[in-house]
Design an enzyme around this catalytic site. Structure first.
Site, PDB file in Angstrom:
ATOM      1  CE  LYS A 116      -4.493  -1.617   1.245  1.00 56.95           C
ATOM      2  NZ  LYS A 116      -5.708  -1.523   2.021  1.00 56.95           N
ATOM      3  CE  LYS A 198      -5.941  -8.335  -1.669  1.00 48.30           C
ATOM      4  NZ  LYS A 198      -6.808  -8.081  -0.567  1.00 48.30           N
ATOM      5  CE  LYS A 201     -13.163  -4.072   0.136  1.00 44.86           C
ATOM      6  NZ  LYS A 201     -12.477  -3.683   1.361  1.00 44.86           N
TER       7      LYS A 201
HETATM    8  N1  AQP Z   1      -9.029 -11.917  -3.495  1.00 37.94           N
HETATM    9  C1  AQP Z   1      -9.416 -12.373  -2.325  1.00 37.94           C
HETATM   10  N2  AQP Z   1      -9.591 -13.692  -2.124  1.00 37.94           N
HETATM   11  C2  AQP Z   1      -9.996 -14.165  -0.913  1.00 37.94           C
HETATM   12  N3  AQP Z   1     -10.244 -13.366   0.152  1.00 37.94           N
HETATM   13  C3  AQP Z   1     -10.087 -12.038  -0.008  1.00 37.94           C
HETATM   14  N4  AQP Z   1     -10.263 -10.977   0.826  1.00 37.94           N
HETATM   15  C4  AQP Z   1      -9.966  -9.844   0.160  1.00 37.94           C
HETATM   16  N5  AQP Z   1      -9.612 -10.115  -1.095  1.00 37.94           N
HETATM   17  C5  AQP Z   1      -9.670 -11.469  -1.239  1.00 37.94           C
HETATM   18  C6  AQP Z   1     -10.704 -11.089   2.206  1.00 37.94           C
HETATM   19  O1  AQP Z   1     -11.789 -10.196   2.391  1.00 37.94           O
HETATM   20  C7  AQP Z   1     -11.775  -9.721   3.737  1.00 37.94           C
HETATM   21  C8  AQP Z   1     -11.927  -8.236   3.765  1.00 37.94           C
HETATM   22  O2  AQP Z   1     -10.822  -7.630   3.176  1.00 37.94           O
HETATM   23  P1  AQP Z   1     -10.584  -6.069   3.122  1.00 37.94           P
HETATM   24  O3  AQP Z   1     -11.747  -5.319   3.571  1.00 37.94           O
HETATM   25  O4  AQP Z   1      -9.267  -5.753   3.715  1.00 37.94           O
HETATM   26  O5  AQP Z   1     -10.540  -5.855   1.570  1.00 37.94           O
HETATM   27  P2  AQP Z   1      -9.487  -6.071   0.467  1.00 37.94           P
HETATM   28  O6  AQP Z   1     -10.235  -6.558  -0.722  1.00 37.94           O
HETATM   29  O7  AQP Z   1      -8.317  -6.854   0.928  1.00 37.94           O
HETATM   30  O8  AQP Z   1      -9.095  -4.596   0.276  1.00 37.94           O
HETATM   31  P3  AQP Z   1      -8.099  -4.044  -0.766  1.00 37.94           P
HETATM   32  O9  AQP Z   1      -8.187  -4.819  -2.003  1.00 37.94           O
HETATM   33  O10 AQP Z   1      -6.796  -3.892  -0.119  1.00 37.94           O
HETATM   34  O11 AQP Z   1      -8.795  -2.718  -1.095  1.00 37.94           O
HETATM   35  P4  AQP Z   1      -8.753  -1.376  -0.339  1.00 37.94           P
HETATM   36  O12 AQP Z   1      -7.715  -0.614  -1.079  1.00 37.94           O
HETATM   37  O13 AQP Z   1     -10.114  -0.826  -0.508  1.00 37.94           O
HETATM   38  O14 AQP Z   1      -8.391  -1.600   1.084  1.00 37.94           O
HETATM   39  C9  AQP Z   1     -10.482 -10.222   4.354  1.00 37.94           C
HETATM   40  O15 AQP Z   1     -10.750 -11.379   5.116  1.00 37.94           O
HETATM   41  C10 AQP Z   1      -9.644 -10.586   3.168  1.00 37.94           C
HETATM   42  O16 AQP Z   1      -8.711 -11.605   3.472  1.00 37.94           O
END
Ligand code: AQP
Length: 334
Positions: A116, A198, A201
């Site tokens: 990040k 992975k 979002k």
């Molecule tokens: N690709 C994935 N496969 C399986 N599990 C996933 N999780 C996230 N991506 C995958 C699981 O979702 C839960 C919530 O995660 P989060 O709110 O931290 O979201 P994120 O998608 O991981 O967020 P990003 O992509 O990093 O986006 P931003 O920039 O918005 O913060 C967790 O249990 C995670 O493991």
């Protein structure tokens, strides 16, 4: 006969961007499956969300939208405690205390922090670095046994364990040492266009992620474009056939069929048919969730009532742990 107390389960999702099928498969659908067997706390992690700059109006709206999604997916507020992280001040309070049991070097080595920081080079704030400590506070406040998360969160649960053990060793057993819980299928859903990373979002290319809000045509179009390989054989091999294996995992997660069953079903079929079938399975599952989420989202009074009750129940449990911690570290109490 005395009934044995249920084990405690904690997890959270950040109300940021549009949620993907990775969030659903890796986290939310497991919450639904586990809610009958555990005492569950499911948070909407808005304090984690602000480690990356958010638009305030959107953050407010996404908080309610995520709650509506939890409920639409089948998380039952009668069985589980569902709440917004910032409604329970104990999270910030315990985080501060645990900061003094965490080393800067450990935080600098965290994969998500490095990732990040690279993506948000203009805003490498202290919160971004402190994210794992806040997550440790989240988990430890509830004397959690298990944390169902996607594989990307493994390192953060490990650090929560280290911090708990460190504190327990300095004082006396105070925190339960939690364990991460990963599902056999779908613990990591990968990007459709770059299956080496992975599905996220916040991906730069929206065509690599399938959002829970995508309509049927969009879902099918995204799966049609998914990267596969030139072998023309549908089998699971996450080392050598990342794209196809990822699609098999998605199919398995959305249909409830095992990977072997899915392989048998598509034996001898082409990638075109396979991708279409995966897209259709996903779209079919998402449609009723989207409908229900929209209905719930319109009922603010009900959503607020769920959050009020959740915050009260969460605070009661969290404050018990915080009081113990404050006593042990020597904070004078009146
Ligand atoms: N690709 C994935 N496969 C399986 N599990 C996933 N999780 C996230 N991506 C995958 C699981 O979702 C839960 C919530 O995660 P989060 O709110 O931290 O979201 P994120 O998608 O991981 O967020 P990003 O992509 O990093 O986006 P931003 O920039 O918005 O913060 C967790 O249990 C995670 O493991």
């Amino acid at each position: 006969m005395v009934e044995e107390a249920k084990k405690i389960l904690y997890s959270a999702v950040q109300p940021t961007n549009n949620l993907t099928i990775g969030n659903y498969v890796g986290a939310i659908r497991n919450f639904v499956a586990l809610q009958n067997d555990y005492d569950c706390f499911f948070a909407i992690a808005n304090m984690h969300a602000i480690t990356v700059r958010q638009n305030p109006a959107e953050l407010r709206q996404r908080t309610l939208s995520l709650l509506a999604l939890y409920l639409a997916c089948g998380i039952n507020p009668e069985k589980c405690v569902i709440y917004v992280q910032s409604h329970v001040p104990a999270h910030a309070e315990l985080c501060w205390t645990l900061n003094t049991f965490t080393y800067v070097g450990e935080m600098e080595r965290m994969t998500q922090f490095k990732d990040k920081s690279a993506r948000h080079a203009d805003n490498i704030n202290m919160g971004l670095m402190d994210y794992p400590v806040l997550m440790a506070a989240d988990i430890l406040l509830y004397q959690t046994d298990y944390v169902p998360v996607g594989l990307d969160q493994r390192q953060h649960v490990e650090i929560a364990r280290d911090i708990a053990q460190r504190f327990n060793n300095v004082y006396s057993p105070t925190f339960k040492v939690p364990e991460a819980m990963f599902m056999k299928v779908g613990a990591k859903i990968n990007d459709l266009l770059d299956p080496s990373k992975k599905m996220s979002k916040s991906s730069e290319n929206v065509n690599g992620s399938v959002f829970l809000s995508d309509d049927k045509d969009t879902v099918i179009r995204k799966f049609k474009r998914a990267v596969t390989d030139s072998e023309a054989c549908i089998r699971y091999d996450s080392e050598n056939k990342r794209g196809v294996s990822n699609l098999l995992s998605v199919y398995s997660a959305f249909t409830g069929k095992s990977l072997e069953e899915a392989e048998r079903e598509f034996a001898g079929k082409g990638y075109g048919d396979f991708k279409l079938a995966v897209g259709e399975a996903v779209a079919e599952k998402l449609a009723p969730i989207q409908k229900k989420q929209a209905e719930l989202f319109a009922d603010k009074e009900y959503l607020n009532a769920v959050l009020r009750s959740g915050a009260e129940r969460a605070a009661k449990a969290a404050n018990r742990t915080l009081a113990k911690v404050y006593k042990k570290i020597g904070f004078y109490q009146i």
